[in-house]
Design a protein around this motif. Structure first.
Motif, mmCIF file in Angstrom:
data_model
loop_
_atom_site.group_PDB
_atom_site.id
_atom_site.type_symbol
_atom_site.label_atom_id
_atom_site.label_comp_id
_atom_site.label_asym_id
_atom_site.label_seq_id
_atom_site.Cartn_x
_atom_site.Cartn_y
_atom_site.Cartn_z
ATOM 1 N N SER A 184 29.016 -48.717 -20.846
ATOM 2 C CA SER A 184 30.357 -49.277 -20.682
ATOM 3 C C SER A 184 31.276 -48.658 -21.728
ATOM 4 O O SER A 184 30.872 -48.399 -22.861
ATOM 5 C CB SER A 184 30.336 -50.806 -20.817
ATOM 6 O OG SER A 184 29.966 -51.178 -22.130
ATOM 7 N N ASP A 239 35.255 -48.926 -23.383
ATOM 8 C CA ASP A 239 36.560 -49.576 -23.532
ATOM 9 C C ASP A 239 37.405 -48.650 -24.389
ATOM 10 O O ASP A 239 37.067 -48.405 -25.562
ATOM 11 C CB ASP A 239 36.422 -50.933 -24.215
ATOM 12 C CG ASP A 239 35.808 -51.982 -23.305
ATOM 13 O OD1 ASP A 239 36.559 -52.551 -22.494
ATOM 14 O OD2 ASP A 239 34.571 -52.184 -23.398
ATOM 15 N N ASP A 242 41.456 -47.284 -25.600
ATOM 16 C CA ASP A 242 42.905 -47.548 -25.713
ATOM 17 C C ASP A 242 43.583 -46.216 -25.972
ATOM 18 O O ASP A 242 43.266 -45.512 -26.946
ATOM 19 C CB ASP A 242 43.166 -48.518 -26.860
ATOM 20 C CG ASP A 242 44.593 -49.078 -26.813
ATOM 21 O OD1 ASP A 242 45.498 -48.355 -26.352
ATOM 22 O OD2 ASP A 242 44.796 -50.219 -27.243
ATOM 23 N N GLY A 262 38.096 -45.940 -28.994
ATOM 24 C CA GLY A 262 37.205 -46.427 -27.968
ATOM 25 C C GLY A 262 35.942 -47.055 -28.512
ATOM 26 O O GLY A 262 35.551 -46.849 -29.669
ATOM 27 N N THR A 263 35.321 -47.841 -27.655
ATOM 28 C CA THR A 263 34.020 -48.435 -27.935
ATOM 29 C C THR A 263 33.073 -48.049 -26.802
ATOM 30 O O THR A 263 33.382 -48.261 -25.618
ATOM 31 C CB THR A 263 34.118 -49.960 -28.038
ATOM 32 O OG1 THR A 263 35.000 -50.309 -29.120
ATOM 33 C CG2 THR A 263 32.745 -50.565 -28.298
ATOM 34 N N ARG A 315 36.861 -49.409 -18.917
ATOM 35 C CA ARG A 315 38.141 -50.104 -19.058
ATOM 36 C C ARG A 315 39.031 -49.224 -19.920
ATOM 37 O O ARG A 315 38.638 -48.835 -21.027
ATOM 38 C CB ARG A 315 37.969 -51.477 -19.708
ATOM 39 C CG ARG A 315 37.189 -52.472 -18.860
ATOM 40 C CD ARG A 315 37.014 -53.804 -19.572
ATOM 41 N NE ARG A 315 36.182 -54.717 -18.807
ATOM 42 C CZ ARG A 315 36.655 -55.564 -17.902
ATOM 43 N NH1 ARG A 315 37.970 -55.622 -17.675
ATOM 44 N NH2 ARG A 315 35.830 -56.368 -17.245
ATOM 45 N N THR A 370 43.061 -48.705 -21.374
ATOM 46 C CA THR A 370 44.375 -49.316 -21.572
ATOM 47 C C THR A 370 45.408 -48.243 -21.885
ATOM 48 O O THR A 370 45.189 -47.358 -22.733
ATOM 49 C CB THR A 370 44.321 -50.327 -22.723
ATOM 50 O OG1 THR A 370 43.329 -51.323 -22.420
ATOM 51 C CG2 THR A 370 45.665 -50.999 -22.914
ATOM 52 N N GLU A 403 45.885 -52.374 -18.213
ATOM 53 C CA GLU A 403 44.460 -52.075 -18.337
ATOM 54 C C GLU A 403 43.876 -51.801 -16.954
ATOM 55 O O GLU A 403 44.057 -52.580 -16.021
ATOM 56 C CB GLU A 403 43.711 -53.256 -18.957
ATOM 57 C CG GLU A 403 42.213 -52.979 -19.117
ATOM 58 C CD GLU A 403 41.439 -54.198 -19.585
ATOM 59 O OE1 GLU A 403 41.233 -54.322 -20.807
ATOM 60 O OE2 GLU A 403 41.058 -55.010 -18.701
ATOM 61 N N HIS A 454 40.376 -51.045 -14.780
ATOM 62 C CA HIS A 454 38.929 -51.262 -14.809
ATOM 63 C C HIS A 454 38.316 -50.454 -13.657
ATOM 64 O O HIS A 454 38.590 -50.718 -12.476
ATOM 65 C CB HIS A 454 38.608 -52.751 -14.641
ATOM 66 C CG HIS A 454 37.160 -53.058 -14.843
ATOM 67 N ND1 HIS A 454 36.638 -54.322 -14.593
ATOM 68 C CD2 HIS A 454 36.105 -52.301 -15.250
ATOM 69 C CE1 HIS A 454 35.342 -54.308 -14.852
ATOM 70 N NE2 HIS A 454 35.002 -53.089 -15.249
#
Length: 996
Positions: free
Chosen positions: A32, A34, A36, A46-47, A146, A148, A172, A174
């Motif tokens: 996954s 995430d 920005d 990011g993560t 995800r 953003t 955002e 997804h």
């Protein structure tokens, strides 16, 4: 991550972002992301989260990313940092979390002209993240993204389900993709205009920037066409949706569920008819059935075959496309750069493209021909169904094809995927014999040292039809006998390019690809204006080319490699290319066959200015298949391809030439037919009296109507023009003339053969032009080539030499091969001497014509200098454009060999009688060194070693004195030969009567 990359004009390719080892050994993970995106800072934060197992080595490629923290199950994780990657070996099962940042400013440049990647970019133009923009794990994984962005942005990534949510001044997205994939990409812009449509159950989206938004409908309509075609051909589209996404960078990728095309690409008018379909097909091959890179990338060639090639096949041009793939292979792939298909992973340069795209496409073509079209497509459907979202190897393809075909195909896949190179096939013999009312044809086909098992098509051409035979070739030589109902006109090996093979020299056109693929190049610098071509010089020198002034370039330099000629006025342009049809353009490039090395080419660049050259030169790499290009201000203005033979052609004996008896012309008709030409060439076999009689009749016939004529004669060399003029003017006697022109030493044929012509010229005061180059120079060149000439020697030869007539060269080579010592180097020197001979005579003719505009000239030369106009006539026409006619005598009638061929009756001429002795000059005395068989002199009593003092009343000071004296004699006459014979220690003079 699998990328499908296409430059502005080349087909797509599948590219792996990074390739480690043992791709199939990696576990399938859930990942996954995430992220920005900060447009203002060109940054990403990011993560990254991934499930892991205890003891598993996890390698994450990090590239330019800054890793802030790595955790395992919420606590610190041990990891080994390395350049561009981190290695983690978790001690327990759980989840790795990686927090990272990255800055992507740059210019979005390509990594190289043949490298499909471009830099990641985040700026006001948009977001293009197609390389390492998150810690990248090599191996199939399930991705959940995800992302953003600032509000107003539209984003695209690999997904079957997309949701978006407004969060204040941000949005955002997804993205959920339910299948394992190698990696994902992210594209976004705040300027996209989105158009939506549907085909059957497939949602179609077009994301275009405003300036190209009007193209959306065209792209959607074309997408529907391709979806319909491929669903009918190979089965259901593998995804719920498909998007065409415009990118501000020069990309041409295809990812699962979408294709990413650069702005410069989408505007090209041919993209919807070619490359778009290629990208859509990759949704099946490469994006739903993945590539097992450990065993080789099969997808690029298969997609090329079922897209680019198929479209040309549907237009009736399939064989042309296959031929071009083989031309590219021969142009770009060397022994050093070749790889087996099992080692091809992706395109990194031209050789890998020629192998991975072209050769692979040819392999699938041969496979379809072998198993049949029905089995071929059933087998592909079997692969698509059995390896959906899994990796497939060449071995997997073999399994599916064997299951549907019902026969072992191991030999086929082994020889084509595991070996480098292509088979070298030749039609060694085609022998035809009458067999009753039929014809028996015996063929022998050979291949090189590497033996392949092939189903080889051989096409037999008759007058009104063709017949194709499939020959099983599985040995170094294969023979086959056929009975044919009628006489064939030609035999063609692999006429439609159905076999992946090394194309022959006759099929291999001089194209830009051969220049781009060569690693041994010499640059012939222009005499002036070198700065115009600085970009060309610098680029090729960086690739290893050597630049020289023309005067420093040797024949060996030219023979050894490809030659780049800068400037149309460069003297090497004429020498190696012949007269060129120059383009009226700001910049042009003309490719020509290399006359001294058929494996190489000649490239002539010409530009009006530095700006014109710089605007166009970098674009030539996109036009590799062409033989000529022209540009104006960097915009393509023209292009062409030189035609070559189709297949390995062996012509059978032509139909016999026939003459309609009622239309036979007389010599008077011939004279009337040529008398209006400025230059009339009349051939000869030097020692045939009848030929010289015809020459004199033509000269006299033209003189009768046009008294202002001259006679050009091969028999006399240019330095002796003055004594020739003096003789024709009556100021010099015949004997003195023959001595001064050194006739017997420099020409040697019996003087009475030419005496009637010279007598006519002298009587009518018709100028005679000495055409030939001095014997000493041609002798030097025959032994050591042009490079052996001194600077003084070179002053005697014309500056404008043309070696470009390859057909003439081949005719000369055939003649030369009949002689002893006919090795290649001896031929090269012979050929150079022949061209100097021809060019000097042509120069002499041209010089007279220009200096005497009110005169015609009749040129007398050996037939070899005149056949097909190759030796002297076309070279003179190149110099002055004057119309000419060619008359040959007792020559085999062939199309284009001459304007007229005359067949005279035998004429018995008076020949000069001979003493029948071998002579040599020692200490200014003429000495007998031996005798031929049945010598009249030996019979009369002359002995070897005797010195000839007198013959009758003529003192003998040179061999010419004897020859000239004998001109007035006839066979049966008796001459008194006074000799000095050495007896004991003293000499004795003896007079011996010799009956001639």
């Amino acid at each position: 991550m699998i990328l499908i990359r296409r430059s502005a004009v080349f087909p797509l390719l599948i590219m792996m972002l990074m390739l480690l080892t043992g791709a199939n050994a990696y576990a399938v993970h859930k990942i996954s992301l995430d992220v920005d995106i900060s447009i203002a800072q060109s940054g990403i934060r990011g993560t990254f989260r991934m499930d892991v197992s205890a003891g598993e080595e996890v390698v994450l490629m990090t590239g330019p990313l800054l890793i802030e923290e790595i955790e395992l199950n919420g606590g610190p994780a041990d990891y080994d940092p390395a350049e561009g990657k981190v290695i983690i070996v978790p001690l327990v099962d759980g989840e790795i979390t990686v927090n990272y940042t990255g800055i992507f400013k740059g210019q979005g440049r390509a990594y190289g002209s043949d490298d499909p990647r471009v830099e990641n970019i985040i700026d006001e133009r948009g977001v293009s993240l197609t390389n390492i923009w998150y810690p990248t794990y090599e191996g199939l994984s399930y991705y959940d993204l995800r992302a953003t962005f600032p509000s107003g942005y539209s984003a695209v990534s690999e997904a079957e389900e997309i949701t978006k949510e407004i969060k204040g001044n941000k949005i955002e997205y997804h993205f959920r993709f339910p299948y394992p994939v190698d990696g994902i990409n992210l594209i976004a812009s705040d300027r996209y205009i989105i158009v939506r449509d549907r085909f059957r159950d497939i949602e179609i989206y077009a994301y275009f920037l405003p300036e190209n938004a009007e193209l959306a409908k065209t792209y959607i309509d074309s997408t529907k066409k391709y979806l319909r075609m491929y669903e009918d051909l190979i089965g259901m589209f593998p995804f719920r949706s498909f998007s065409i996404v415009e990118n501000f960078l020069p990309t041409g990728y295809s990812m699962p569920t979408y294709t990413l095309l650069g702005s410069t690409v989408v505007k090209l008018p041919f993209i919807t008819e070619t490359s778009l379909g290629h990208e859509i097909l990759h949704q099946w091959f490469g994006n739903s059935v993945y590539i097992d890179y450990d065993s080789g990338n099969w997808a690029e060639g298969l997609t090329t075959y079922l897209a680019d090639h198929l479209y040309r096949e549907q237009a009736g041009e399939g064989w042309q496309y296959r031929k071009q793939m083989l031309i590219d292979y021969k142009s770009y792939v060397s022994q050093e750069s070749d790889i087996p298909l099992s080692s091809f992973t992706g395109r990194v340069d031209r050789p890998t493209r020629a192998v991975g795209y072209g050769k692979t496409a040819m392999v699938f073509h041969m496979l379809k021909d072998l198993v049949g079209e029905e089995v071929f497509y059933k087998s592909l459907k079997d692969v698509l169904g059995g390896y959906r979202f899994r990796r497939a190897s060449w071995s997997d393809f073999r399994t599916s094809f064997e299951a549907k075909y019902g026969q072992d195909l191991g030999w086929f896949f082994t020889q084509w995927t595991g070996r480098v190179g292509l088979p070298e096939l030749t039609l060694q013999k085609a022998e035809l014999k009458q067999y009753g009312r039929n014809f028996a044809l015996s063929l022998r086909i050979g291949q090189g040292e590497d033996i392949y098992k092939l189903k080889l098509p051989v096409t037999i051409h008759f007058k009104d039809r063709v017949q194709t035979e499939i020959i099983d070739v599985d040995a170094k030589e294969v023979s086959i006998d056929l009975i044919l109902p009628e006489k064939p006109q030609k035999i063609v090996l692999d006429e439609n390019y159905d076999i992946a093979r090394v194309i022959s020299r006759d099929e291999y056109p001089p194209v830009i690809a051969r220049l781009l693929g060569d690693d041994k190049i010499i640059i012939a610098l222009p005499g002036e204006g070198q700065e115009i071509y600085e970009s060309i010089i610098t680029d090729f020198k960086d690739k290893g080319a050597v630049a020289k002034a023309v005067k420093e370039i040797t024949v060996s330099d030219i023979e050894s490699g490809t030659v780049i000629i800068l400037g149309s006025s460069n003297p090497l342009a004429l020498r190696l290319c012949g007269p060129l049809a120059y383009e009226d353009a700001g910049f042009y490039l003309i490719m020509k066959a290399h006359p001294w090395n058929p494996e190489k080419v000649i490239a002539v660049f010409h530009g009006r200015s530095k700006d014109e050259v710089d605007a166009a030169y970098r674009k030539i790499t996109h036009y590799g298949k062409y033989s000529s290009l022209s540009f104006n201000k960097g915009i393509i203005a023209g292009k062409s391809i030189n035609e070559t033979k189709r297949g390995g052609v062996m012509e059978m004996p032509h139909e016999a030439a026939a003459i309609e008896v009622s239309s036979i012309k007389t010599l008077s008709d011939v004279i009337k037919g040529v008398e209006d030409r400025r230059i009339i060439y009349v051939g000869e076999i030097h020692d045939v009296f009848a030929h010289h009689a015809v020459q004199l009749d033509i000269i006299a016939g033209i003189y009768k109507k046009y008294p202002r004529i001259a006679i050009g004669m091969e028999m006399f060399q240019r330095p002796f023009q003055k004594p020739l003029d003096s003789f024709i003017a009556g100021d010099t006697g015949e004997a003195e003339f023959l001595k001064q022109t050194e006739y017997f030493n420099r020409w040697g044929f019996d003087y009475p053969l030419y005496k009637p012509i010279l007598d006519f010229a002298k009587a009518e005061k018709v100028p005679v032009v000495a055409l030939n180059l001095q014997k000493e120079i041609t002798g030097k060149v025959s032994h050591g080539g042009i490079d052996s000439l001194s600077d003084e020697d070179k002053k005697e030869i014309p500056p404008d030499l043309d070696f470009s007539d390859i057909e003439y060269r081949e005719r000369l080579k055939e003649i030369f091969s009949m002689h002893r010592n006919s090795d290649e180097k001896n031929f090269e020197n012979f050929y150079q001497a022949q061209i100097l001979w021809d060019e000097t005579m042509s120069h002499s003719v041209d010089e007279f014509v220009k200096n005497n505009p009110d005169h015609k000239i009749v040129v007398l030369a050996g037939q070899g200098h005149l056949r097909y106009g190759s030796g002297i006539p076309k070279r003179t026409f190149r110099r002055n454009g004057q119309e000419y006619a060619i008359v040959l005598i007792d020559e085999e009638v062939e199309q284009g060999i001459a304007d007229y061929v005359v067949f005279p009756k035998t004429v018995e001429g008076v020949t000069t009688p001979k003493l029948m002795v071998f002579l040599k000059v020692e200490e200014n005395r003429v000495k007998v060194s031996g005798f031929p068989e049945k010598s009249v002199s030996e019979k009369a009593g002359i002995k070897s070693g005797d010195v000839i003092l007198f013959i009758d009343d003529t003192e003998v000071k040179s061999v010419d004195d004897i020859r000239i004296h004998l001109l007035s004699k006839k066979t049966g006459d008796i001459v008194k030969v006074r000799i000095l014979r050495k007896e004991a220690d003293r000499g004795k003079e003896i007079v011996i009567d010799v009956e001639l």
